[in-house]
Design a protein around this motif. Structure first.
Motif, PDB file in Angstrom:
ATOM      1  N   ASP A 161      60.628  37.792  27.653  1.00  0.00           N
ATOM      2  CA  ASP A 161      60.691  37.704  29.065  1.00  0.00           C
ATOM      3  C   ASP A 161      60.832  36.402  29.728  1.00  0.00           C
ATOM      4  N   ASP A 162      61.870  36.162  30.466  1.00  0.00           N
ATOM      5  CA  ASP A 162      62.003  34.739  30.923  1.00  0.00           C
ATOM      6  C   ASP A 162      60.857  34.209  31.934  1.00  0.00           C
TER       7      ASP A 162
ATOM      8  N   ASN B  49      60.678  31.447  33.698  1.00  0.00           N
ATOM      9  CA  ASN B  49      61.288  31.087  35.036  1.00  0.00           C
ATOM     10  C   ASN B  49      61.358  32.094  35.998  1.00  0.00           C
ATOM     11  N   ALA B  50      61.449  33.604  35.468  1.00  0.00           N
ATOM     12  CA  ALA B  50      61.570  34.533  36.922  1.00  0.00           C
ATOM     13  C   ALA B  50      60.508  34.682  37.581  1.00  0.00           C
TER      14      ALA B  50
ATOM     15  N   GLN C  31      60.657  33.421  40.999  1.00  0.00           N
ATOM     16  CA  GLN C  31      61.427  34.358  41.928  1.00  0.00           C
ATOM     17  C   GLN C  31      60.568  35.356  42.180  1.00  0.00           C
TER      18      GLN C  31
ATOM     19  N   GLY D 180      60.471  42.897  37.093  1.00  0.00           N
ATOM     20  CA  GLY D 180      61.342  42.039  36.198  1.00  0.00           C
ATOM     21  C   GLY D 180      62.364  43.038  35.377  1.00  0.00           C
TER      22      GLY D 180
ATOM     23  N   ARG E 137      65.954  43.769  33.334  1.00  0.00           N
ATOM     24  CA  ARG E 137      66.828  43.007  32.435  1.00  0.00           C
ATOM     25  C   ARG E 137      68.197  43.050  32.998  1.00  0.00           C
ATOM     26  N   SER E 138      68.949  41.969  33.102  1.00  0.00           N
ATOM     27  CA  SER E 138      70.200  42.074  33.798  1.00  0.00           C
ATOM     28  C   SER E 138      71.213  42.422  32.726  1.00  0.00           C
TER      29      SER E 138
ATOM     30  N   THR F 281      66.170  39.754  38.484  1.00  0.00           N
ATOM     31  CA  THR F 281      66.910  40.193  37.322  1.00  0.00           C
ATOM     32  C   THR F 281      66.804  38.995  36.537  1.00  0.00           C
ATOM     33  N   TYR F 282      66.729  39.089  35.012  1.00  0.00           N
ATOM     34  CA  TYR F 282      66.683  37.870  33.985  1.00  0.00           C
ATOM     35  C   TYR F 282      67.357  38.378  33.085  1.00  0.00           C
ATOM     36  N   GLU F 283      67.690  37.544  32.089  1.00  0.00           N
ATOM     37  CA  GLU F 283      68.233  37.633  30.546  1.00  0.00           C
ATOM     38  C   GLU F 283      67.124  37.687  29.496  1.00  0.00           C
ATOM     39  N   ARG F 284      66.809  38.972  29.042  1.00  0.00           N
ATOM     40  CA  ARG F 284      65.825  38.858  27.900  1.00  0.00           C
ATOM     41  C   ARG F 284      66.330  38.112  26.699  1.00  0.00           C
TER      42      ARG F 284
END
Length: 322
Positions: A114-115, A117-118, A121, A135, A137-138, A208-211
């Protein structure tokens, strides 16, 4: 949606369930500490904020590492369960402990997928008035085709069965104090937090974040465990499988009546063909269907049995928190 005051610094607790995470825990603690210190420096959270590692009966040195982190820096707290109780119960134990002192609670896994940095936000969404921030996933570009296909099928199946899941969301989320208090009012023993949190209500939003790939160690969710988790989610949130069995039973009864009429017509027209293939096939089909139905009903009866016992979801052996 009413915004919250940014002048009032809120206490943030980041809850991280851990099971045999000694290979990744040092890096996880480092990154989370850096994130919390940055948020404290920017005035977004109070200096009393904490990172809570929950040891779910690990068999390696996970708890020893948590103990050392706490001795070196009070920003780290620890909760040790008396034995392994599973990811959901371990997470709930950490949330229960955090609910006593935190204004905001963020839950995430220890594997650094999990990012982090999210979190910024999520906190922004909180100050804008959201009580729950998911959270999401994008994309699933890092997953294999099989895992991507089964994961997407899982979310769609749960929603069709009557559950209310946020698509592509696991257990990476922010909850306000009142949302967390609402969640803790759910008393069931068989818990599935991804489906329970949306039931709490209140204003929510997504980030949204990139896993990423797992930093180190092995996944704690192989295929067998993922299938068990999916079945647990379905049976914990919905009774639609029982309704489906009932509907299938009615359909088979209708087909059986038609088959009986057909057989009678053949009999009275002296056009009966003796044979056992169709008979054996029907017996096997109906026998298998009955076993599936009995097994499904048995699962629900088993859950009722566990609920009536009202056993504790977890037992805390030790807490490290200043």
């Amino acid at each position: 949606m009413q915004e919250r005051s940014r002048k009032e610094k809120n206490i943030l607790y980041i809850v991280v369930p851990c099971y045999n995470e000694e290979q990744v825990l040092a890096e996880t603690s480092k990154r989370l500490k850096e994130k919390c210190e940055m948020l404290i420096h920017d005035g977004k959270i109070a200096k009393e904020s904490r990172i809570v590692f929950v040891d779910d009966g690990s068999k390696d040195h996970t708890w020893n590492m948590i103990d050392e982190f706490h001795k070196m820096d009070s920003i780290f707290s620890g909760v040790k369960l008396s034995r392994n109780r599973g990811h959901q119960n371990a997470l709930l134990a950490g949330l229960t402990m955090a609910s006593e002192k935190a204004d905001i609670v963020i839950s995430m896994d220890a594997d650094l997928q999990d990012d982090i940095n999210a979190v910024d936000q999520m906190i922004e969404k909180y100050y804008e008035g959201c009580d729950i921030v998911y959270g999401v996933r994008s994309a699933r570009d890092t997953d294999t085709f099989f895992k991507r296909f089964t994961a997407e099928a899982f979310y769609k199946l749960i929603n069709k069965m009557g559950g209310e899941l946020v698509y592509n969301h696991a257990d990476y989320r922010l909850m306000s104090k009142r949302a967390l208090k609402g969640l803790l009012e759910f008393d069931e023993v068989n818990i599935f937090l991804r489906g329970m949190v949306p039931m709490v209500g209140y204003q929510s939003d997504i980030v949204t974040y990139e896993r990423a790939e797992r930093f180190a160690g092995e996944s704690k969710y192989p295929l067998k465990k993922m299938l068990s988790f999916a079945f647990e989610g379905i049976t914990s949130l919905s009774v639609k499988p029982i309704k489906m069995i009932f509907n299938v039973g009615i359909l088979i009864c209708v087909i059986s009546v038609l088959a009986i009429i057909y057989c009678l017509v053949r009999h009275f027209t002296n056009n009966t063909v003796s044979g056992w293939t169709s008979l054996v096939m029907s017996i096997w089909f109906l026998g298998g269907l009955q076993l599936i139905a009995i097994g499904m009903v048995g699962q629900y009866i088993g859950k009722i049995y566990l609920e009536t016992k009202a056993r504790p979801k977890f037992i805390i052996e030790q807490v490290l928190n200043d």
